[in-house]
Structures are given as structure tokens and as C-alpha cells.
Design a protein around this motif. Sequence first.
Motif, short mmCIF file in Angstrom:
data_model
loop_
_atom_site.label_atom_id
_atom_site.label_comp_id
_atom_site.label_asym_id
_atom_site.label_seq_id
_atom_site.Cartn_x
_atom_site.Cartn_y
_atom_site.Cartn_z
N GLY A 17 -20.64 -8.79 -8.54
CA GLY A 17 -20.41 -9.55 -9.76
C GLY A 17 -19.31 -10.60 -9.65
N SER A 18 -18.78 -10.82 -8.45
CA SER A 18 -17.68 -11.78 -8.31
C SER A 18 -18.23 -13.19 -8.10
CB SER A 18 -16.80 -11.38 -7.12
OG SER A 18 -16.21 -12.51 -6.55
N LEU A 19 -17.72 -14.13 -8.90
CA LEU A 19 -18.18 -15.52 -8.78
C LEU A 19 -17.77 -16.11 -7.44
CD1 LEU A 19 -17.55 -17.21 -12.23
CD2 LEU A 19 -19.73 -16.82 -11.07
N GLU A 20 -16.54 -15.75 -7.00
CA GLU A 20 -16.02 -16.34 -5.77
C GLU A 20 -16.84 -15.93 -4.55
OE1 GLU A 20 -13.87 -14.98 -8.00
OE2 GLU A 20 -12.10 -16.27 -8.18
N LEU A 21 -17.48 -14.74 -4.63
CA LEU A 21 -18.21 -14.26 -3.46
C LEU A 21 -19.64 -14.81 -3.40
CD1 LEU A 21 -17.10 -10.54 -3.10
CD2 LEU A 21 -16.62 -12.43 -1.56
N LEU A 22 -20.04 -15.59 -4.42
CA LEU A 22 -21.41 -16.11 -4.43
C LEU A 22 -21.71 -16.94 -3.18
CD1 LEU A 22 -22.29 -17.30 -8.03
CD2 LEU A 22 -23.18 -15.36 -6.74
N GLY A 23 -20.72 -17.70 -2.75
CA GLY A 23 -20.92 -18.55 -1.58
C GLY A 23 -20.81 -17.80 -0.27
N GLY A 24 -20.51 -16.50 -0.33
CA GLY A 24 -20.38 -15.71 0.88
C GLY A 24 -18.97 -15.76 1.42
N ILE A 25 -18.74 -14.98 2.48
CA ILE A 25 -17.42 -14.97 3.10
C ILE A 25 -17.29 -16.20 3.97
CG2 ILE A 25 -16.01 -13.79 4.82
CD1 ILE A 25 -16.69 -11.24 3.56
N ASP A 26 -16.20 -16.92 3.76
CA ASP A 26 -15.97 -18.14 4.51
C ASP A 26 -15.73 -17.82 5.98
OD1 ASP A 26 -15.49 -21.03 4.27
OD2 ASP A 26 -13.60 -20.46 5.19
N PHE A 27 -16.34 -18.62 6.86
CA PHE A 27 -16.26 -18.35 8.29
C PHE A 27 -14.82 -18.44 8.80
CE2 PHE A 27 -16.68 -19.89 12.73
CZ PHE A 27 -17.17 -18.72 13.26
N THR A 28 -14.06 -19.42 8.29
CA THR A 28 -12.68 -19.55 8.77
C THR A 28 -11.84 -18.36 8.29
OG1 THR A 28 -12.29 -20.97 6.87
CG2 THR A 28 -12.63 -22.05 8.95
N ALA A 29 -12.10 -17.88 7.05
CA ALA A 29 -11.35 -16.72 6.56
C ALA A 29 -11.63 -15.52 7.46
CB ALA A 29 -11.73 -16.42 5.12
N LEU A 30 -12.90 -15.37 7.88
CA LEU A 30 -13.25 -14.24 8.73
C LEU A 30 -12.54 -14.32 10.08
CD1 LEU A 30 -15.51 -11.79 8.95
CD2 LEU A 30 -16.33 -13.32 10.72
N THR A 31 -12.63 -15.49 10.75
CA THR A 31 -12.04 -15.59 12.09
C THR A 31 -10.52 -15.44 12.03
OG1 THR A 31 -12.22 -17.96 11.84
CG2 THR A 31 -13.81 -16.93 13.25
N ILE A 32 -9.89 -16.08 11.03
CA ILE A 32 -8.44 -15.96 10.92
C ILE A 32 -8.05 -14.51 10.63
CG2 ILE A 32 -6.49 -16.54 9.43
CD1 ILE A 32 -6.92 -18.84 11.09
N GLY A 33 -8.80 -13.86 9.73
CA GLY A 33 -8.50 -12.46 9.42
C GLY A 33 -8.62 -11.58 10.65
N LEU A 34 -9.74 -11.74 11.37
CA LEU A 34 -10.00 -10.87 12.52
C LEU A 34 -9.03 -11.12 13.67
CD1 LEU A 34 -13.89 -10.86 13.02
CD2 LEU A 34 -12.49 -9.11 12.00
N PHE A 35 -8.74 -12.40 13.92
CA PHE A 35 -8.05 -12.70 15.17
C PHE A 35 -6.64 -13.25 15.01
CE2 PHE A 35 -12.58 -12.84 16.15
CZ PHE A 35 -12.61 -11.76 17.00
N ALA A 36 -6.19 -13.49 13.78
CA ALA A 36 -4.79 -13.90 13.62
C ALA A 36 -4.02 -12.86 12.81
CB ALA A 36 -4.70 -15.28 12.97
N VAL A 37 -4.50 -12.54 11.60
CA VAL A 37 -3.77 -11.58 10.75
C VAL A 37 -3.72 -10.21 11.43
CG1 VAL A 37 -3.67 -10.48 8.51
CG2 VAL A 37 -4.41 -12.85 8.67
N ALA A 38 -4.89 -9.74 11.91
CA ALA A 38 -4.92 -8.42 12.54
C ALA A 38 -4.01 -8.39 13.77
CB ALA A 38 -6.35 -8.06 12.93
#
Lengths: 501, 142
Positions: free
Chosen positions: A198-219
Amino acid sequence: MDSFSSLLLGFQVAFSPLNLGLGFAGVALGTAVGALPGIGPINAVALLLPLCFALQLPPESALILLAGIYYGSGYGGRISSILLNIPGDPGLVMTTIDGYPLAKAGRGAAALAISGIGSFVGGTLAVVLLTFLAVPLARVAVSFGPSEYVALMVLAFALLTTMGSGNAAKTWAAIALGLLLAMIGIDGGSGVERFTFGSLELLGGIDFTALTIGLFAVAEVLILVERPLVGAVSRLGSGPGLRIKEVAACLPTMLRSTGVGFVLGVLPGAGASISSAVAYTLEKRLVDRGTFGKGDMRGLSAPETADNAAQTGSMVPMLALGIPGSGTTAVLLGALLMYSITPGPLLFTQRPEIAWGLIASMYIGNVMLLVLNLPLVGLFARLLLVPAWILYPGILALSFAGVYAVSNSHFELLVTTVIGVGAYLLRKANVPLIPLMLAFVLSRLLEDNFRRALSLSDGNPVILFNSVTSVLLWVLAVASILGPHVLAVLRKRRVAATLDG
Amino acid sequence: MIVDRILGIVFLAVAIGAAWHAQTLDVPFAADPVGPRVFPTLVALLLGACGAAILFRPQKGNWEIGHVGRVVLVTVASVVYPYLLGPIGFVPATSCLCFLLALAFGARPLASAVSAVVTSFVFLLVIDYLLDLPLPRGPLGI
């Protein structure tokens, strides 16, 4: 002859002032970021990906920049392995075995020089192979229909699980998670919302840059803050510099390692990390006279050459088939998808400026890297002296600034952090992240082809197995899943038989 | 062992949730014979099988514990950061983030503060002024 004229076109693209400048910026940044301890090629590319998008570069220029960062970091990574004994990523563990003893013996400068030359030989010869192999491979793949593509992607996943180092169930789980994460958002085929809660922000899907930064920089930052790296920087040393005789002695090793690295790089899987191990083990068997592990130049040049050859080799399936051969090429593929360009066999004919521009830029980039790395290696080595408490906060800040620059959204920053914490927990539980990332990139392609194939047959799944090529690919996939188990059983039987006899 | 048991249960739960969600998808018109349900269901089955395999055949291996407090500090700082960015601007918010992180990496307070402010200004200069990608400005204009 075809390849030559296309390559010429590529050089025209790569020699444009913008692309030449970006290529240089890419390899220089790649060397610098790769030199930082704890930061490998995939982290380097992920970190700079959002900025690259936010700048709205044309696709071929973005790819030239990102690829430059990728193979440039292959040159930079050896610096912390040799001088600090800290490998930036798993592919560089082998570099420390003979590299660090050389540095301790005061020959750090010579060790860096020979590994730079090895990287150049591996990188350049692999680009030559890429030039002549990519088009024939793409020509085979042009005839692929949706069912062949489904089989090809399953084969890529299967190879990833057998060739990777992790536990098979965990690797498959990572693949499944990646596929599921990519399904968040509106389904292209039917317009239905999936997994959006039900989240409006998630309608467009997970952003590719957010995924790569999350996986390989934040982690990565979370892992490093929990357990800081320790190592004393050894100096470049005043020992004798590199002699021509030593380079000549390493040449056969470099040539063999290029072959090993390229072949393993082309296969999907943990290309770079196992190729350096295989090349090192091979050289140890062939030429070791008890000097390997104590600072043998050949033991150092083998993994370095193989590593760079594998990096380039992993570009082959990415460009020719649209199936990435490594985590970092998956990021490059994802970058192209963000430009609405689907890499694959038609890329060479429909968008030659992208495919050939990239290949040509890799010739130029490797020469730039050799010139940059031989005299300036001391400058890059200085980066090792930057204390962790300046470096890693900066990396996290740059990650967030990049995600913000590309999305202009606070929500994406939260998504990045959530993915980063999740990825940190997965890594602690030994679940590999690269398969997750690869599956995320391929998910859309896999589902589209799966549905297209089944629409052709009106829902009958037999269509997935009704051509010789697709059956062959499925057989290969099953064989690569079962192969290691069968081998283990056979070996056990043989051991039992010898014990009985 | 325990880590793998928990991991297996989490994967199984995610798989069941995903499969259940896929079944609730309502398709207004049939564009293709497969629809949006089949693929997520297949992937959920794969994840469920992996979860069960990890749960019932856990690997040996221990969860190495380091400075957990620091990890929590960095996580909290990262979660709060987006909420600060709009109201107080890029440089103050990023300075806070970098300050806490520098402390977490073991620096002294004064050194942390100086490096945090310098880092934030450098990024503002490079990203906003040099690369021309707008970053959020607060009441101070930075």
C-alpha cells in the motif's frame, strides 16, 4: 575484418574529448578508490553509480566512466594487499601471499611495479580476446527465443551457486530474495501492484542505485565499524627496483594467467575471486621451487594478471548475451537498463557506439592505467595513510549524497539504510550478496521471457524445453548443480575402494 | 547453528508471505495466459525450499560479535539523517552524521568534529557547485 572496422568506430567514440576525459577520470578514481583498504571494485562502482546518473551523461559515456572505475580498481586493489596485507576484496587474497613478503623485504616499489605490469598484460590481452569473441558469441545468441533466454539465465544462476564459495542453499536463497525484491512495484505485464504494501513510494519499485549503495556501501561500513581492519603500512622500501630480467621471468606466468583469468571470467560465477586462486595454484604447481609464499615475483604476478583478465572476461557475457558474469558487470548491466537499453546480442548492431565505444575505451584505459600506476603509485599508496575515522564516515556521506542527488527523495535514503542493515545481517549469516544483486538485475528479464514463452504456447510449460539449444542449456544447468555432488560421491567411493584393497 | 536456524525460519516466513501475497493478486483482464502470479509463486517456492534446507541442515559456524554498540549507533544515525536533511540542510545534517561515525570509528571528539565539518563542506563544493547537482539547503543556506 568486421571487428576491425567496428573497433575503429569504437575508437572514434572513445577518443571524443568528453569520453577521453571521463575514461581518464574513471581509471584514476577507480585506482584511488580501489586502493582504499576494505573497498573493492564492486564497492567502488556502486559508490559512484548514483553521481554518474545524476549527471545525465549519455549512455556510452556513463558506461566508459563506470567500466573505467571497474578495471581501474583492479589496479588500485593491489596497493593495500601488498603494503597493508589487507585485501580489498576476495579476489585479492592471493596477491597478499607473495606481495606482502616482498614489501616487508623492502621491495614494495618493485612489487607494485610488477603487479602493475601484470595487471596491464592481463587487462590488455583480455580486451583483445573480448574484441574478437564478443561478436561471434552474440551471433549465436541472436537466434535465442524467450525459452532459450529462460534456460540461459537459469544456467547463469546454477553456475553462480556451484562456482561461488558459499553454501548452495544460501546462494539460491539470495537469488530468490533478489528476484522477489525486483518484483516490488507495478507489474509491467498486467498493471497490478505487487509487494507494495500500500505504499505510494514503492509503486515505482526499489531504485537500483539505492539497492547497490545499500548492499555494497552501507553494509560494508557497518561490517567495518563492527570489526575495524588492522594493519601496519609498510613502506615502499629502499630495496632494489624492478629489473628487466625479473619482468622477463614473469612473462610466461602472465600469459598463462591471462588465459586462466579470461576463461573463468567469461563463465558466470565468482569469476575474479576464483580466477586469481586458480592462476596462483597453477603457477605454484608449474614453476615453484620453494620460493612461492616468500616473495616470489611470479607468485605475485599470477593472481594480479588473472584478476584483471577475469574482470575484462566478465564483460563478454554482459555485452554479448546481456547476462552478467560477475557482480560488478551486473551493476554495469543495471546501469544500462536504467537508460532503457537492454544489452544483448543486438547491442552490437543496434547501438554499436555503446558496445564498441566501451571496448575501445578499455584499450585506452589500460594504457592510461599503466602510465598512471608506474610513476604515481607512491601517491596512491599515500591514501592508505588516511585514517579510518575520516575515510568511512566520508564514504557513508558520499553514498547518501549520491542517492539523494539521483532521487531527490528522503524515502530513497531510508530504503538504502534498510537494505544496508538487511545486507549486513545477511553477510553476518554467510549469505552471499552478489547473487542477490545479479538476480535483482535479471529478474525483470527472466519474468518477461518466461511469460512471453508461455504466451506463445498458451500456458503449456513444455515450450521451455522444445528446442535443442534450450534443452542443452537446461542439461548444463542441472549438470552444474549436480556435478560437485556426483564428484564427491565418486571420490568417496574411490577412497573407500583403496582402503578396502 | 542457531544463526542458521533463525535464518531458515525467516526465509520460510518470507516465502510463505510472498506466496500468499501472490495468490491475492487480482487480475482485471488477462493480458497473457500466465499473469503476474506464477513467477512470484515459483520464486517463493524456491526460497521456501532453501529456508527449509538451511533450517534442517544448519552449517556450523559462529556469529562473530564485534562492537555491536557502534553498529547500532551508525544505524540510528543513518535512519535519523534523512529526517534532518530537509529541515537543517545538507552541511549541518551531514556534519552530524560524520561526527557520530567518526566517534564510532574511534576518533577523539575534537578531531571528529573538525573532520566531519570539513568532509561536509568538501562534498557540498564538489557535488553541488562543481557537478551542479542540487543538495538540500537549510535555513543557513548550506
